[in-house]
Write a protein that holds these residues in place. Structure first.
Motif, PDB file in Angstrom:
ATOM      1  N   SER A  38       0.831  -1.210   0.000  1.00 26.35           N
ATOM      2  CA  SER A  38       0.000   0.000   0.000  1.00 26.35           C
ATOM      3  C   SER A  38       0.867   1.262   0.000  1.00 26.35           C
ATOM      4  N   PHE A  39       2.030   1.215   0.684  1.00 28.03           N
ATOM      5  CA  PHE A  39       2.939   2.367   0.669  1.00 28.03           C
ATOM      6  C   PHE A  39       3.544   2.538  -0.719  1.00 28.03           C
ATOM      7  N   TYR A  40       3.971   1.438  -1.315  1.00 31.02           N
ATOM      8  CA  TYR A  40       4.529   1.486  -2.678  1.00 31.02           C
ATOM      9  C   TYR A  40       3.514   2.079  -3.649  1.00 31.02           C
ATOM     10  N   ASN A  41       2.273   1.648  -3.554  1.00 27.84           N
ATOM     11  CA  ASN A  41       1.226   2.134  -4.464  1.00 27.84           C
ATOM     12  C   ASN A  41       0.917   3.611  -4.255  1.00 27.84           C
ATOM     13  N   SER A  42       1.199   4.118  -3.063  1.00 29.81           N
ATOM     14  CA  SER A  42       0.911   5.530  -2.770  1.00 29.81           C
ATOM     15  C   SER A  42       1.981   6.481  -3.300  1.00 29.81           C
ATOM     16  N   LEU A  43       3.122   5.941  -3.686  1.00 25.50           N
ATOM     17  CA  LEU A  43       4.234   6.789  -4.123  1.00 25.50           C
ATOM     18  C   LEU A  43       3.962   7.412  -5.491  1.00 25.50           C
ATOM     19  N   LYS A  44       4.260   8.692  -5.602  1.00 23.60           N
ATOM     20  CA  LYS A  44       4.172   9.371  -6.892  1.00 23.60           C
ATOM     21  C   LYS A  44       5.530   9.402  -7.585  1.00 23.60           C
ATOM     22  N   ARG A  45       6.605   9.242  -6.804  1.00 25.57           N
ATOM     23  CA  ARG A  45       7.962   9.258  -7.348  1.00 25.57           C
ATOM     24  C   ARG A  45       8.790   8.197  -6.635  1.00 25.57           C
ATOM     25  N   GLY A  46       9.826   7.721  -7.338  1.00 23.85           N
ATOM     26  CA  GLY A  46      10.744   6.783  -6.704  1.00 23.85           C
ATOM     27  C   GLY A  46      10.476   5.323  -6.986  1.00 23.85           C
ATOM     28  N   ARG A  47       9.479   5.033  -7.831  1.00 29.00           N
ATOM     29  CA  ARG A  47       9.230   3.641  -8.215  1.00 29.00           C
ATOM     30  C   ARG A  47      10.143   3.284  -9.396  1.00 29.00           C
ATOM     31  N   ILE A  48      10.879   2.209  -9.267  1.00 27.29           N
ATOM     32  CA  ILE A  48      11.926   1.854 -10.223  1.00 27.29           C
ATOM     33  C   ILE A  48      11.347   1.197 -11.468  1.00 27.29           C
ATOM     34  N   LYS A  49      11.896   1.600 -12.632  1.00 30.37           N
ATOM     35  CA  LYS A  49      11.552   0.971 -13.901  1.00 30.37           C
ATOM     36  C   LYS A  49      12.819   0.426 -14.566  1.00 30.37           C
ATOM     37  N   GLU A  50      12.631  -0.468 -15.527  1.00 33.16           N
ATOM     38  CA  GLU A  50      13.762  -0.963 -16.298  1.00 33.16           C
ATOM     39  C   GLU A  50      14.470   0.196 -16.983  1.00 33.16           C
ATOM     40  N   ARG A  51      15.800   0.120 -17.046  1.00 32.36           N
ATOM     41  CA  ARG A  51      16.686   1.089 -17.694  1.00 32.36           C
ATOM     42  C   ARG A  51      16.876   2.360 -16.876  1.00 32.36           C
ATOM     43  N   ASP A  52      16.376   2.371 -15.630  1.00 35.69           N
ATOM     44  CA  ASP A  52      16.671   3.482 -14.732  1.00 35.69           C
ATOM     45  C   ASP A  52      18.111   3.374 -14.235  1.00 35.69           C
ATOM     46  N   ILE A  53      18.662   4.509 -13.827  1.00 35.93           N
ATOM     47  CA  ILE A  53      19.983   4.574 -13.202  1.00 35.93           C
ATOM     48  C   ILE A  53      19.783   5.006 -11.754  1.00 35.93           C
ATOM     49  N   LEU A  54      20.379   4.288 -10.816  1.00 36.83           N
ATOM     50  CA  LEU A  54      20.305   4.648  -9.408  1.00 36.83           C
ATOM     51  C   LEU A  54      21.630   5.260  -8.983  1.00 36.83           C
TER      52      LEU A  54
END
Length: 205
Positions: free
Chosen positions: A77-93
Motif C-alpha cells: 500500500s505504501f509502494y502504491n501511494s508513491l508518486k515518485r521513486g518507483r523503479i523501472k527498467e533502464r533506470d539509473i540509481l
C-alpha cells in the motif's frame, strides 16, 4: 581521454579530451526525470517481510551491483501511494548522500518486478530520444563522471549532492547510434565479468 581506434582528432573540453565531432552538454539534457524516494513514517520499524523492496545506498555496490540481502521492505500500500521513486527498467540509481555518495547501478530488470528507492538514492530516468540509458550510466560510472560527482559533495560531515547535478555535471553528446554501439560493447564486457563471478561462486560452493 575517451578514445577509440578509428578516431584521430580530439579537442579539450570540461570533461577532458574527446573526439573532435563530440559536443558537451549539461546532464539535464539527457534526463527525463530525476526522482528520489521515501520511507513510511517510522522508517525501518515499518519493515514488512512480504512487502516491496526499498533500495538504499547500502544496497548498491561500488561495482554497480544491487545487494538485496537484508534489503528493507515496506507494505504494498505504501509502494502504491508513491508518486515518485518507483523503479523501472533502464533506470539509473545514484547514491546521493551518506558515506557512499556516487555509487551507481543500472536496472536491467526490476528486482522481483517491483521496487522503489529511499530518500538516499536518486533515480535517474533517461531521455531516450537523446541518450542511450546504458551509455549515460557508463559515463557517470567512469572516472570522468565520478570526478564531477566528487567535486559536488558538500554540506554535512558526510556530504551530499542535490538537484544541482543537472546543471553542473557535464556529459558528452554525439550520435545516438554510436552511443548504442559503445554501450553494447561495454555491456558485453559486464556480462563476461558477471558470468565469471557466477562461475567462481559455483566453484566455491
Amino acid at each position: 581521454m575517451i578514445k577509440f581506434k578509428w578516431e584521430t582528432e580530439f579537442k579539450q573540453t570540461e570533461i577532458g579530451k574527446v573526439p573532435r565531432e563530440w559536443g558537451v552538454r549539461k546532464l539535464e539534457c539527457a534526463i527525463e526525470s530525476l526522482e528520489t524516494g521515501n520511507r513510511p513514517k517510522g522508517g525501518s520499524l515499518q519493515y514488512d517481510p512480504k512487502g516491496i523492496l526499498s533500495i538504499g545506498g547500502e544496497n548498491i555496490s561500488w561495482e554497480g551491483d544491487l545487494i538485496l540481502d537484508g534489503c528493507l521492505r515496506f507494505a504494498e500500500s505504501f509502494y502504491n501511494s508513491l508518486k515518485r521513486g518507483r523503479i523501472k527498467e533502464r533506470d539509473i540509481l545514484l547514491v546521493k548522500d551518506g558515506a557512499t555518495i556516487g555509487k551507481l547501478a543500472f536496472i536491467k530488470n526490476v528486482p522481483e518486478g517491483r521496487a522503489m528507492v529511499n530518500e538516499h538514492v536518486f533515480l535517474i530516468r533517461t531521455n531516450e530520444k537523446e541518450y542511450h540509458p546504458r551509455f549515460l550510466f557508463y559515463f557517470l560510472f567512469s572516472d570522468a563522471g565520478q570526478l564531477q560527482i566528487e567535486s559536488l559533495i558538500s554540506g554535512s560531515a558526510q556530504g551530499g549532492i542535490n538537484r544541482s547535478i543537472l546543471d553542473t555535471i557535464k556529459i558528452p553528446k554525439f550520435d545516438f547510434t554510436e552511443q548504442s554501439r559503445i554501450a553494447t560493447v561495454l555491456s558485453w564486457f559486464d556480462d563476461l565479468i558477471e558470468n565469471k563471478k557466477r562461475q567462481n561462486e559455483i566453484l566455491e560452493k
